[in-house]
Design a protein around this motif. Structure first.
Motif, PDB file in Angstrom:
ATOM      1  N   ILE A 122       0.836  -1.204   0.000  1.00  0.00           N
ATOM      2  CA  ILE A 122       0.000   0.000   0.000  1.00  0.00           C
ATOM      3  C   ILE A 122       0.871   1.254   0.000  1.00  0.00           C
ATOM      4  N   ALA A 123       1.928   1.251   0.818  1.00  0.00           N
ATOM      5  CA  ALA A 123       2.839   2.405   0.847  1.00  0.00           C
ATOM      6  C   ALA A 123       3.482   2.622  -0.520  1.00  0.00           C
ATOM      7  N   THR A 124       3.872   1.543  -1.184  1.00  0.00           N
ATOM      8  CA  THR A 124       4.479   1.642  -2.511  1.00  0.00           C
ATOM      9  C   THR A 124       3.500   2.217  -3.520  1.00  0.00           C
ATOM     10  N   LEU A 125       2.290   1.680  -3.514  1.00  0.00           N
ATOM     11  CA  LEU A 125       1.288   2.153  -4.468  1.00  0.00           C
ATOM     12  C   LEU A 125       0.878   3.595  -4.200  1.00  0.00           C
ATOM     13  N   LEU A 126       0.712   3.952  -2.928  1.00  0.00           N
ATOM     14  CA  LEU A 126       0.338   5.327  -2.607  1.00  0.00           C
ATOM     15  C   LEU A 126       1.455   6.307  -2.941  1.00  0.00           C
ATOM     16  N   THR A 127       2.685   5.896  -2.741  1.00  0.00           N
ATOM     17  CA  THR A 127       3.807   6.767  -3.076  1.00  0.00           C
ATOM     18  C   THR A 127       3.842   7.007  -4.575  1.00  0.00           C
ATOM     19  N   GLY A 128       3.564   5.959  -5.344  1.00  0.00           N
ATOM     20  CA  GLY A 128       3.552   6.103  -6.799  1.00  0.00           C
ATOM     21  C   GLY A 128       2.391   6.939  -7.303  1.00  0.00           C
ATOM     22  N   ILE A 129       1.227   6.786  -6.678  1.00  0.00           N
ATOM     23  CA  ILE A 129       0.046   7.509  -7.112  1.00  0.00           C
ATOM     24  C   ILE A 129       0.045   8.935  -6.564  1.00  0.00           C
ATOM     25  N   TRP A 130       0.403   9.051  -5.297  1.00  0.00           N
ATOM     26  CA  TRP A 130       0.251  10.288  -4.556  1.00  0.00           C
ATOM     27  C   TRP A 130       1.620  10.730  -4.066  1.00  0.00           C
ATOM     28  N   GLY A 131       2.554  10.854  -5.007  1.00  0.00           N
ATOM     29  CA  GLY A 131       3.965  11.022  -4.717  1.00  0.00           C
ATOM     30  C   GLY A 131       4.352  12.059  -3.701  1.00  0.00           C
ATOM     31  N   LEU A 138      10.436  10.543   3.570  1.00  0.00           N
ATOM     32  CA  LEU A 138      10.637   9.455   4.519  1.00  0.00           C
ATOM     33  C   LEU A 138      10.639   8.140   3.747  1.00  0.00           C
ATOM     34  N   ASP A 139      11.686   7.354   3.884  1.00  0.00           N
ATOM     35  CA  ASP A 139      11.776   6.065   3.198  1.00  0.00           C
ATOM     36  C   ASP A 139      11.186   4.988   4.117  1.00  0.00           C
ATOM     37  N   PHE A 140       9.867   4.871   4.078  1.00  0.00           N
ATOM     38  CA  PHE A 140       9.141   3.947   4.943  1.00  0.00           C
ATOM     39  C   PHE A 140       9.542   2.497   4.684  1.00  0.00           C
ATOM     40  N   LEU A 141       9.783   2.135   3.425  1.00  0.00           N
ATOM     41  CA  LEU A 141      10.117   0.742   3.108  1.00  0.00           C
ATOM     42  C   LEU A 141      11.452   0.318   3.711  1.00  0.00           C
ATOM     43  N   THR A 142      12.386   1.227   3.822  1.00  0.00           N
ATOM     44  CA  THR A 142      13.666   0.897   4.452  1.00  0.00           C
ATOM     45  C   THR A 142      13.470   0.639   5.938  1.00  0.00           C
ATOM     46  N   ILE A 143      12.670   1.469   6.583  1.00  0.00           N
ATOM     47  CA  ILE A 143      12.384   1.256   8.008  1.00  0.00           C
ATOM     48  C   ILE A 143      11.672  -0.072   8.205  1.00  0.00           C
ATOM     49  N   LEU A 144      10.706  -0.357   7.360  1.00  0.00           N
ATOM     50  CA  LEU A 144       9.954  -1.604   7.461  1.00  0.00           C
ATOM     51  C   LEU A 144      10.850  -2.819   7.200  1.00  0.00           C
ATOM     52  N   THR A 145      11.758  -2.716   6.260  1.00  0.00           N
ATOM     53  CA  THR A 145      12.702  -3.807   5.994  1.00  0.00           C
ATOM     54  C   THR A 145      13.592  -4.059   7.208  1.00  0.00           C
ATOM     55  N   ALA A 146      14.079  -2.995   7.833  1.00  0.00           N
ATOM     56  CA  ALA A 146      14.913  -3.148   9.030  1.00  0.00           C
ATOM     57  C   ALA A 146      14.124  -3.787  10.164  1.00  0.00           C
ATOM     58  N   THR A 203      14.683   9.869   7.882  1.00  0.00           N
ATOM     59  CA  THR A 203      14.357   8.440   7.923  1.00  0.00           C
ATOM     60  C   THR A 203      15.076   7.759   9.080  1.00  0.00           C
ATOM     61  N   GLY A 204      16.353   8.067   9.260  1.00  0.00           N
ATOM     62  CA  GLY A 204      17.101   7.473  10.374  1.00  0.00           C
ATOM     63  C   GLY A 204      16.520   7.848  11.725  1.00  0.00           C
ATOM     64  N   LEU A 205      16.191   9.115  11.902  1.00  0.00           N
ATOM     65  CA  LEU A 205      15.643   9.566  13.189  1.00  0.00           C
ATOM     66  C   LEU A 205      14.228   9.041  13.436  1.00  0.00           C
ATOM     67  N   ALA A 206      13.490   8.772  12.377  1.00  0.00           N
ATOM     68  CA  ALA A 206      12.120   8.257  12.534  1.00  0.00           C
ATOM     69  C   ALA A 206      12.093   6.760  12.810  1.00  0.00           C
ATOM     70  N   ALA A 207      13.169   6.063  12.514  1.00  0.00           N
ATOM     71  CA  ALA A 207      13.190   4.604  12.649  1.00  0.00           C
ATOM     72  C   ALA A 207      12.815   4.111  14.050  1.00  0.00           C
TER      73      ALA A 207
END
Length: 163
Positions: free
Chosen positions: A9-18, A28-36, A138-142
């Motif tokens: 959903i985050a990927t699709l929303l980022t693409g649609i609603w950049g 904010l790179d949400f996918l990197t935080i989620l991967t970690a 992104t780092g500080l939000a992790a």
């Protein structure tokens, strides 16, 4: 399962609603935080498959170079894998360092690959400044997202600290 759905959903929303608020500066790179977080919660295999899957999903929906984002998110996974040997991913300090380094390598890899395969890429001071601010944000939000994900999974704060 929730991570796959949330990441998709985050990927699709980022693409649609950049850029909904016009704040490219605080990307904010949400996918990197989620991967970690998935690396910490579910291990290497789950996080690696997630990173590759999200990169592939972005590649499919972007009109750009196929494999670009798959390689970028595999580099994120690689930094998390190697970084977790040197920094404690259970501590907020380790989360900040590992996630920030992951975003740094991902951004560098994207710029390098784009430069190799497309001569039309123009680098500017603004692009670098936005990239560094994104890395810091992104780092500080992790740690905040790690706490949120633990709360959503029902992990008490006392268990978090014991690791």
């Amino acid at each position: 399962m929730w991570a796959w759905v949330g990441g998709g959903i985050a990927t699709l929303l980022t693409g649609i609603w950049g850029n909904p608020w016009g704040l490219d500066f605080f990307d904010l790179d949400f996918l990197t935080i989620l991967t970690a977080y998935l690396f910490l919660a579910f291990g290497r295999i789950g996080a690696g498959v997630f990173a590759l899957g999200q990169g592939f999903l972005i590649d499919v929906f972007s009109g750009g170079l196929h494999g670009l984002f798959s390689a970028a998110y595999l580099s994120v996974f690689f930094v998390i894998l190697v970084g977790s040997r040197f920094f404690n991913l259970l501590s907020p300090k380790g989360q900040i360092i590992i996630v920030a380094l992951s975003v740094l390598l991902k951004n560098a890899m994207l710029l390098i690959l784009l430069r190799i395969f497309s001569q039309d890429v123009i680098y500017s001071k603004t692009l670098l400044l936005v990239s560094f601010v994104s890395i810091g944000v992104t780092g500080l939000a992790a740690p905040l997202f790690f706490q949120l994900f633990n709360h959503l999974r029902g992990i008490p704060e006392k268990m978090e600290e014991q690791g």
